[in-house]
Scaffold this motif. Sequence first.
Motif, PDB file in Angstrom:
ATOM      1  N   LEU A   1       4.698 -11.462   4.369  1.00 28.53           N
ATOM      2  CA  LEU A   1       4.607 -10.403   5.383  1.00 28.53           C
ATOM      3  C   LEU A   1       5.321  -9.137   4.917  1.00 28.53           C
ATOM      4  N   ASN A   2       6.456  -9.286   4.229  1.00 33.06           N
ATOM      5  CA  ASN A   2       7.170  -8.126   3.675  1.00 33.06           C
ATOM      6  C   ASN A   2       6.335  -7.433   2.605  1.00 33.06           C
ATOM      7  N   ILE A   3       5.644  -8.221   1.780  1.00 37.46           N
ATOM      8  CA  ILE A   3       4.788  -7.644   0.735  1.00 37.46           C
ATOM      9  C   ILE A   3       3.676  -6.817   1.376  1.00 37.46           C
ATOM     10  N   TYR A   4       3.041  -7.365   2.407  1.00 33.37           N
ATOM     11  CA  TYR A   4       1.967  -6.615   3.076  1.00 33.37           C
ATOM     12  C   TYR A   4       2.506  -5.371   3.783  1.00 33.37           C
ATOM     13  N   ASP A   5       3.718  -5.438   4.334  1.00 38.89           N
ATOM     14  CA  ASP A   5       4.326  -4.242   4.928  1.00 38.89           C
ATOM     15  C   ASP A   5       4.493  -3.154   3.870  1.00 38.89           C
ATOM     16  N   ALA A   6       5.011  -3.529   2.706  1.00 42.21           N
ATOM     17  CA  ALA A   6       5.201  -2.561   1.619  1.00 42.21           C
ATOM     18  C   ALA A   6       3.857  -1.991   1.169  1.00 42.21           C
ATOM     19  N   ALA A   7       2.843  -2.839   1.079  1.00 44.28           N
ATOM     20  CA  ALA A   7       1.522  -2.383   0.653  1.00 44.28           C
ATOM     21  C   ALA A   7       0.909  -1.418   1.667  1.00 44.28           C
ATOM     22  N   ARG A   8       1.076  -1.696   2.957  1.00 45.96           N
ATOM     23  CA  ARG A   8       0.554  -0.773   3.980  1.00 45.96           C
ATOM     24  C   ARG A   8       1.246   0.585   3.894  1.00 45.96           C
ATOM     25  N   ARG A   9       2.547   0.578   3.659  1.00 46.04           N
ATOM     26  CA  ARG A   9       3.266   1.854   3.505  1.00 46.04           C
ATOM     27  C   ARG A   9       2.747   2.619   2.294  1.00 46.04           C
ATOM     28  N   TYR A  10       2.542   1.916   1.180  1.00 51.66           N
ATOM     29  CA  TYR A  10       2.006   2.556  -0.029  1.00 51.66           C
ATOM     30  C   TYR A  10       0.605   3.121   0.239  1.00 51.66           C
ATOM     31  N   MET A  11      -0.234   2.325   0.891  1.00 47.37           N
ATOM     32  CA  MET A  11      -1.599   2.775   1.165  1.00 47.37           C
ATOM     33  C   MET A  11      -1.590   4.038   2.031  1.00 47.37           C
ATOM     34  N   ALA A  12      -0.775   4.051   3.057  1.00 44.76           N
ATOM     35  CA  ALA A  12      -0.696   5.219   3.941  1.00 44.76           C
ATOM     36  C   ALA A  12      -0.198   6.442   3.176  1.00 44.76           C
ATOM     37  N   ALA A  13       0.805   6.255   2.335  1.00 44.77           N
ATOM     38  CA  ALA A  13       1.379   7.365   1.568  1.00 44.77           C
ATOM     39  C   ALA A  13       0.418   7.900   0.512  1.00 44.77           C
ATOM     40  N   SER A  14      -0.521   7.065   0.069  1.00 48.15           N
ATOM     41  CA  SER A  14      -1.447   7.502  -0.979  1.00 48.15           C
ATOM     42  C   SER A  14      -2.822   7.885  -0.424  1.00 48.15           C
ATOM     43  N   GLY A  15      -2.887   8.164   0.874  1.00 45.99           N
ATOM     44  CA  GLY A  15      -4.116   8.688   1.464  1.00 45.99           C
ATOM     45  C   GLY A  15      -5.074   7.639   2.004  1.00 45.99           C
TER      46      GLY A  15
END
Length: 163
Positions: free
Chosen positions: A14-28
């Motif tokens: 769940l922490n990995i997916y949280d980090a990935a969602r933040r990255y996705m949002a930050a990269s457009g």
Amino acid sequence: MIQKAKTGDLAQILNIYDAARRYMAASGNPKQWGDGYPEETMLRDDIQEGHLYVICDDSGEPHGVFAFILGADPTYAVIEEGAWKNDKPYGTIHRLAGDGTMKGLFSQCLEFCRTICPEIRVDTHHDNRTMQHLAEKYGFQRCGIIYVRDGSPRIAYQYAGPN
């Protein structure tokens, strides 16, 4: 090191997916996974069915996660603006994500999946430039557009072999 995910890995997953969602949002790409996707119940089902894998560092700590599902994916039955390379049995990589601390997750995932099934498909959101780049870099051919369960379009790829 790649291994099947266990229920005990769920908090880290769940922490990995949280980090990935933040990255996705930050990269457009804020819409592909939005808030809370994939849901914990989906991940628990994937673990129970043996579809979810973790990519671990040398100490065994998970830093990446993905689902690899063998067999026909219902959302791939109809493809527009192109065609699949072939109709051979395939596996699909879904929900690949990392926490940003390990390089080469896509490459490791692909090599692992190829040992299970040589025919591999993947899809991604139009705004997910990172996944599009990685798919093409590692030998996937863009085949067309498919639609996921909620009706939104995804770019569909099939593994074509190393470039």
